[in-house]
Structure formats: structure tokens, C-alpha cells
Motif scaffolding. Structure first.
Motif, short mmCIF file in Angstrom:
data_model
loop_
_atom_site.label_atom_id
_atom_site.label_comp_id
_atom_site.label_asym_id
_atom_site.label_seq_id
_atom_site.Cartn_x
_atom_site.Cartn_y
_atom_site.Cartn_z
N GLU A 1 0.85 -1.17 0.00
CA GLU A 1 0.00 0.00 0.00
C GLU A 1 0.89 1.23 0.00
OE1 GLU A 1 -3.21 -0.30 2.59
OE2 GLU A 1 -3.90 1.76 2.27
N GLY B 1 -2.64 5.89 -0.41
CA GLY B 1 -3.83 5.05 -0.34
C GLY B 1 -3.99 4.08 -1.49
N LYS B 2 -3.17 4.20 -2.53
CA LYS B 2 -3.30 3.28 -3.67
C LYS B 2 -2.55 1.99 -3.34
CE LYS B 2 -4.03 5.49 -7.92
NZ LYS B 2 -3.61 5.64 -9.28
N SER C 1 -11.37 -2.98 -9.16
CA SER C 1 -10.21 -2.10 -9.11
C SER C 1 -10.41 -0.96 -10.09
CB SER C 1 -8.94 -2.85 -9.51
OG SER C 1 -8.84 -4.05 -8.83
N THR D 1 -6.59 1.53 -7.33
CA THR D 1 -7.34 1.78 -6.10
C THR D 1 -8.37 0.67 -5.94
OG1 THR D 1 -8.77 3.21 -7.39
CG2 THR D 1 -7.08 4.28 -6.07
N PHE D 2 -8.60 0.30 -4.70
CA PHE D 2 -9.54 -0.79 -4.43
C PHE D 2 -10.16 -0.58 -3.08
CE2 PHE D 2 -11.26 -4.90 -5.17
CZ PHE D 2 -11.33 -5.53 -3.94
N LYS D 3 -11.50 -0.63 -3.04
CA LYS D 3 -12.16 -0.51 -1.73
C LYS D 3 -12.33 -1.92 -1.17
CE LYS D 3 -14.98 3.65 -2.48
NZ LYS D 3 -15.01 3.69 -3.92
N PRO D 4 -11.82 -2.17 0.05
CA PRO D 4 -11.87 -3.54 0.58
C PRO D 4 -13.28 -4.11 0.69
CG PRO D 4 -10.38 -2.19 1.85
CD PRO D 4 -11.09 -1.26 0.93
N ILE D 5 -14.30 -3.23 0.75
CA ILE D 5 -15.67 -3.74 0.90
C ILE D 5 -16.08 -4.57 -0.32
CG2 ILE D 5 -16.93 -1.80 -0.12
CD1 ILE D 5 -17.81 -3.23 3.27
N PHE D 6 -15.43 -4.32 -1.48
CA PHE D 6 -15.79 -5.07 -2.68
C PHE D 6 -15.44 -6.56 -2.57
CE2 PHE D 6 -17.72 -2.21 -5.32
CZ PHE D 6 -16.99 -1.04 -5.52
#
Lengths: 78, 499
Positions: free
Chosen positions: B379, B383-384, B413, B463-468
Motif C-alpha cells: 500500500e 492510499g493506492k 479495481s 485503487t480498491f475498496k476492501p468492501i468489494f
């Protein structure tokens, strides 16, 4: 690169995958068994749709996660 | 650009010439006027000419190479050339770049040009990497291609600097004879110039060629030339003008494995559940002298030092440590002749194709393995997330004609971008894999003419939101829930024909 960047790991430790798979699938199958037993034993008038739906939801939750961990444990990293 | 200056100069001369004619009439004023006009004209012309010479950034008169030493390593089929240049700035203006020249035939086969400057003396010597970029000069004779090295500190007048350049040539050893039988040794031609091609005046230069064995069939003599043991020395040559070129041909024996991968497709699939799966598709070919006649297995196995000296049967792949689930297969099926040895720093996979490779023979296979996610995915501070992976081919001492790396990013992503230490072609694709709804973004990087020196890390940011990540188990759970709802629907509805 200056400082050491943080390594990203999986949210659940990889060594837990087989254990989690077995337990979640077992619980899911037990709950789905309870669903079908309820369906078989209750008469048409005594059936409660809410109870059926909740049992189905809980069973599908455990079966879903259990099958995901089963896929991960067997090497199919989805 | 020079012609208007010349015209103006001639015009000034004409003007002064007319005044000179009038000098004969004896007028003192006319004489003074003519002399001052002549001086003005000459100084103006001189200023214009000096301005032009200093404005041409890498003018060939500005730098002089005091000493050039070139060492060409012909031990393997990848030709490595180490060039040590001692340059001096002979003009007044500071020089900020040094230009290297290559003949057009050689420039097509250039895989890599690296330069570094030596700082300090003897024991405290350290090297600083310098940027090398392809450049163009307006008056290039015979299609010469140029690379310019940007110096860290501009070289002031009279100052000298020592540069070390490494450049790598591929497909530069031409097998001659082009076809050999099983029991013959492989002989190749190497064509180059005894004099180092340079846009600058070279005061002293020497070229050393290192051959893999003592057997050299012939070489062009450009005096002084000396051949002893495994070294062929051309030089030293004194005071050569710019762009001097003296073609030489060396016919030598080279039995090193000419392993060339025509196409390599590496697929790196990232799964945030803890694994990176790599699949590599190879099209391997032996790029040496073609094999003619029959292949006798009996002769090959009974006399290994005499038969098939230029062929190879083992290939070594260097894989990262902590690799798991390694497989080696081709269209027929699994190839069991492989060995994996791993320690905490690296893993070595030694593969043996189904048959030894002789000249012109091809082998197509797939190598796949898995790696832990935490070794490669990081990371960044903004934040990316980024994948830090090594570019290049894991096989040792192989040239890849076309390398394609496809990084498959997980579903969900966004904003993919790649950063590599050398120019690569990038594009995006979509791939549908396990449990995919919208498809996975694939970052494709392509490069031609890749050598082992290109094995350096590159990064792919996204970028990736962990909720996905929850999308996958919830998709499975919803399938099971639909099954239960279907059961309910069936059980609640009365489908009997007779009440």
C-alpha cells in the motif's frame, strides 16, 4: 522508496481457510437440514413464512461463505 | 542555416571591397571609413559564427575523447559491450551531454544502453547512474543512430570525465555455416568495427574481444591486431577523426546455448484473498545454426562431448522464494522432467524439455506457479495499492523477442497505472474469470528485445475498496438463498390437479 511500504494481506489468515470451510459448511448443512425437516413435518396451516425465510437466510449465509472458503482452500483463488 | 550568414559576410566583404577601391583616390576619410566598416563586418561575422557553434548543443568539435576502451564479450549469444570513455571538453562552453553513435544495423539489435560515471579515485570509487536517451542529430551520415548520455554536472572547459557505458546486442552472432549436422561445432560471424564509431575525435582507442574458446577461424586484420588465447585485441589506434569506421568480421566458435524465446506471455493474476497466480506461456527456439540431416539418439547419448555440442537440454528458471504449486506442462500434458530447489532467498526450477533442442528446433510449454500476496502487494502512502513484481523472463541467459506481461487486477479495481524503469507499451483489457460480473481490468505491458539485464521490478498501481471483497461470498450466499426461496415457492403452491 524511503520507508518500507505496508504489505497487504488477506482479511482472513490463509492458514484458517480449510478449518473455516469445514465448520461453516457443516453449520450451513445443519441449518438447511433443519429447514427441510420443518418443511416436511409441519402442516400447511402451521407454517410460518418468517421462520422459513430466516432459516433459509441463515443456511444460505453459512453455505455461501463455507463454499467460498472451500474454493480458496482448494486453490481456486477467486 | 549557415547560408544567410555567408551571404551577409559576402555582402559585407562586397561593401568593404567597394570602399577599398576608393582608397586608391587617397582620401584619408575614405580610408578610415573603409577600415572601420571592414572591422565591423568581420566582428559581426565572427560573432554570428561563434554563436552558431556554441548553440549547437552536442557539436562534434566540443568534446574530444582522450581514451576509449571497448571490451566486447562474445561468450554467450547475448553480446555485452563495455565501453570506457575518458572525455574532455575542448571548447569554452560547458557540455551537458555526451553522444554515442551506433551503425543502423547494430542499433536495430540494441537491447539496452546503460551509462554510469565514476566518481572518486581508486579506493573510494563509486558509480552514479546516468540517464541515456535516444536522440537525433541533424547531419547523421549513413543513417547513424544516436544515444545521448546526460551528465550530472555539466563539463566545463578543459575538464575531463570518465564514463562507463554498457550496451547489449541481441541476434548479432550470425551462424556460419548456417546449417550443421549433429556432430559439428557451431561457428558464428561477428561483424563490428575496429574503430569505435563516434561523432567526436578520438585520440586513443583500443578494442578487446573476448571469445568463448580459443578456436577462432578467421578475423580481419586492422593493424595493430593481436590474438592470444581467448582475447583478440584491435589497437591501440591514435588520432582518428569523427565517424571513422573500419569494418571487421570475426569468425569464431560459440557453443553456448542460443536459447531465444520468440514469444513470452506472463499472466499475473492478483487475488486479494492471499495469492498471486502466475502463468507463463513460452515459445522457445534454438536460434543457432540450423540442424541438418538426421538426429541419432544413439550417437547423442553415447558421445555427449562430440555430438550435439551446440544443443542444450536444460533450462534454469529463477523464481521468487516461497513459491508453491509449480507446474510445467505443454499441449500434450504434464512434463515430469523438472526439479524445483528452493531456499529462503530464491527458488530454482530446472526444466528439461521433452527433447534436446538443436538449431531451429522449437519447444512450446507453460510454466505456472503461485506466490503469497504479502510479498508483492503493498500500500502506497497515498492510499493506492501497488504490485511490485519483476519484469523480464525468469529463464537464464535467454533473449525474449516479444514479452507481454498481463497483470489481472481484482474485480472492482479502478484507476490502473503502471511504472516501469524502461519504456514499455501499455494498454488495458478486460478478463472474465471466477465469480466475475463486470470483468477484471487487465494492465498489459509489452516490450521487444528483452535480455536478462531487464529483470528489474516494475509497479502497477490501482485503487480498491476492501468492501468489494464481500461481493464474492454474498454472490454465493444469494445463489443458495434463491435455491431455498425456490423450494419455498414449490412447497407453498398447490400444484395438484385434483383437490
Amino acid at each position: 522508496m524511503g520507508s518500507k511500504a505496508a504489505a497487504i494481506t488477506s482479511p482472513v489468515p490463509v492458514t484458517w481457510y480449510p478449518t473455516l470451510a469445514i465448520f461453516m459448511l457443516a453449520i450451513g448443512l445443519i441449518v438447511s437440514a433443519s429447514f427441510f425437516i420443518y418443511e416436511a413435518t409441519s402442516s400447511r396451516r402451521n407454517r410460518s413464512l418468517a421462520k422459513e425465510l430466516t432459516t433459509g437466510a441463515v443456511a444460505s449465509f453459512f453455505l455461501g461463505f463455507g463454499s467460498l472458503f472451500m474454493l480458496l482452500a482448494s486453490g481456486v483463488y477467486v | 542555416m549557415l547560408s544567410p550568414v555567408l551571404h551577409r559576410h559576402c555582402h559585407l566583404f562586397l561593401v568593404t571591397g567597394r570602399s577599398e577601391d576608393s582608397r586608391g583616390l587617397g582620401s584619408f576619410q575614405d580610408m578610415a571609413r573603409s577600415i572601420s566598416m571592414e572591422a565591423a563586418g568581420l566582428t559581426l561575422a565572427f560573432l554570428i559564427l561563434t554563436f552558431l557553434t556554441t548553440s549547437a548543443a552536442s557539436s562534434t568539435n566540443q568534446i574530444q575523447i582522450l581514451n576509449a576502451e571497448r571490451r566486447i564479450d562474445l561468450s554467450s549469444h547475448i553480446v555485452k559491450v563495455f565501453l570506457t570513455l575518458k572525455v574532455e571538453n575542448v571548447m569554452t562552453a560547458p557540455a551537458s551531454e555526451i553522444v554515442l553513435a551506433f551503425p543502423p544495423a547494430q542499433a536495430d539489435h540494441l537491447a539496452l544502453v546503460k551509462a554510469q560515471a565514476a566518481i572518486g579515485k581508486k579506493k573510494k570509487k563509486s558509480y552514479v547512474h546516468l540517464d541515456v536517451n535516444p536522440t537525433e542529430l541533424p547531419d547523421a551520415p549513413n543513417g547513424t543512430k544516436y544515444f545521448s548520455i546526460s551528465l550530472l554536472n555539466p563539463l566545463s572547459s578543459g575538464e575531463t570525465a570518465t564514463l562507463e557505458v554498457l550496451y547489449i546486442l541481441t541476434h548479432s552472432l550470425k551462424p556460419f555455416p548456417a546449417e550443421i549436422s549433429q556432430s559439428e561445432s557451431q561457428l558464428v560471424y561477428f561483424r563490428d568495427s575496429a574503430l569505435i564509431l563516434s561523432p567526436y575525435h578520438v585520440k586513443q582507442q583500443t578494442t578487446f574481444l573476448k571469445t568463448p574458446s580459443t578456436k577462432v577461424e578467421s578475423f580481419t586484420r586492422v593493424e595493430p591486431t593481436k590474438f592470444a588465447g581467448r582475447e583478440l585485441k584491435y589497437g591501440p589506434y591514435e588520432d582518428r577523426p569523427p565517424y571513422s569506421f573500419s569494418p571487421v568480421t570475426v569468425h569464431l566458435e560459440n557453443n553456448s546455448p542460443f536459447a531465444v524465446v520468440e514469444e513470452l506471455l506472463r499472466e499475473v493474476e492478483i487475488s486479494h484473498w492471499g495469492n498471486i497466480q502466475i502463468t507463463e506461456h513460452y515459445k522457445l527456439v534454438h536460434a543457432g545454426a540450423r540442424h541438418k540431416g538426421v538426429f541419432s539418439r544413439v550417437e547423442y547419448q553415447s558421445r555427449p562431448s562430440f555430438s550435439g555440442t551446440s544443443s542444450f537440454k536444460h533450462l534454469l528458471a529463477s523464481l521468487p522464494p516461497r513459491v508453491h504449486s509449480v507446474y510445467y506442462r505443454d499441449d500434450i500434458g504434464n512434463i515430469s522432467s523438472s526439479h524445483l530447489r528452493s531456499d529462503y532467498r530464491k527458488s530454482e526450477l530446472e526444466i528439461e524439455p521433452r527433447y534436446p533442442l538443436f538449431g531451429g528446433w522449437k519447444a512450446t510449454f507453460v510454466i505456472g506457479y503461485g506466490l503469497p500476496l504479502e510479498d508483492f502487494l503493498f500500500e502506497s502512502p497515498d492510499g493506492k495499492r501497488y504490485l511490485n513484481f519483476s519484469f523480464g523472463c525468469p529463464l537464464a541467459e535467454t533473449v525474449v523477442d516479444k514479452l507481454t506481461i498481463k497483470v489481472v487486477l481484482p474485480e472492482g479495481s479502478k484507476d490502473p497505472s503502471a511504472a516501469a524503469p524502461f519504456p514499455v507499451e501499455q494498454r488495458l483489457e478486460t478478463k472474465y474469470s471466477y465469480l466475475d460480473v463486470v470483468g477484471r481490468t487487465v494492465m498489459v505491458l509489452e516490450k521487444k528485445n528483452v535480455v536478462p539485464e531487464h529483470i528489474t521490478p516494475f509497479q502497477v498501481y490501482y485503487t480498491f475498496k476492501p468492501i468489494f471483497m464481500l461481493a464474492e461470498p454474498l454472490m454465493l450466499a444469494s445463489v443458495f438463498f434463491l435455491f431455498f426461496v425456490a423450494c419455498l415457492a414449490y412447497l407453498h403452491n398447490d400444484l395438484s390437479i385434483r383437490k
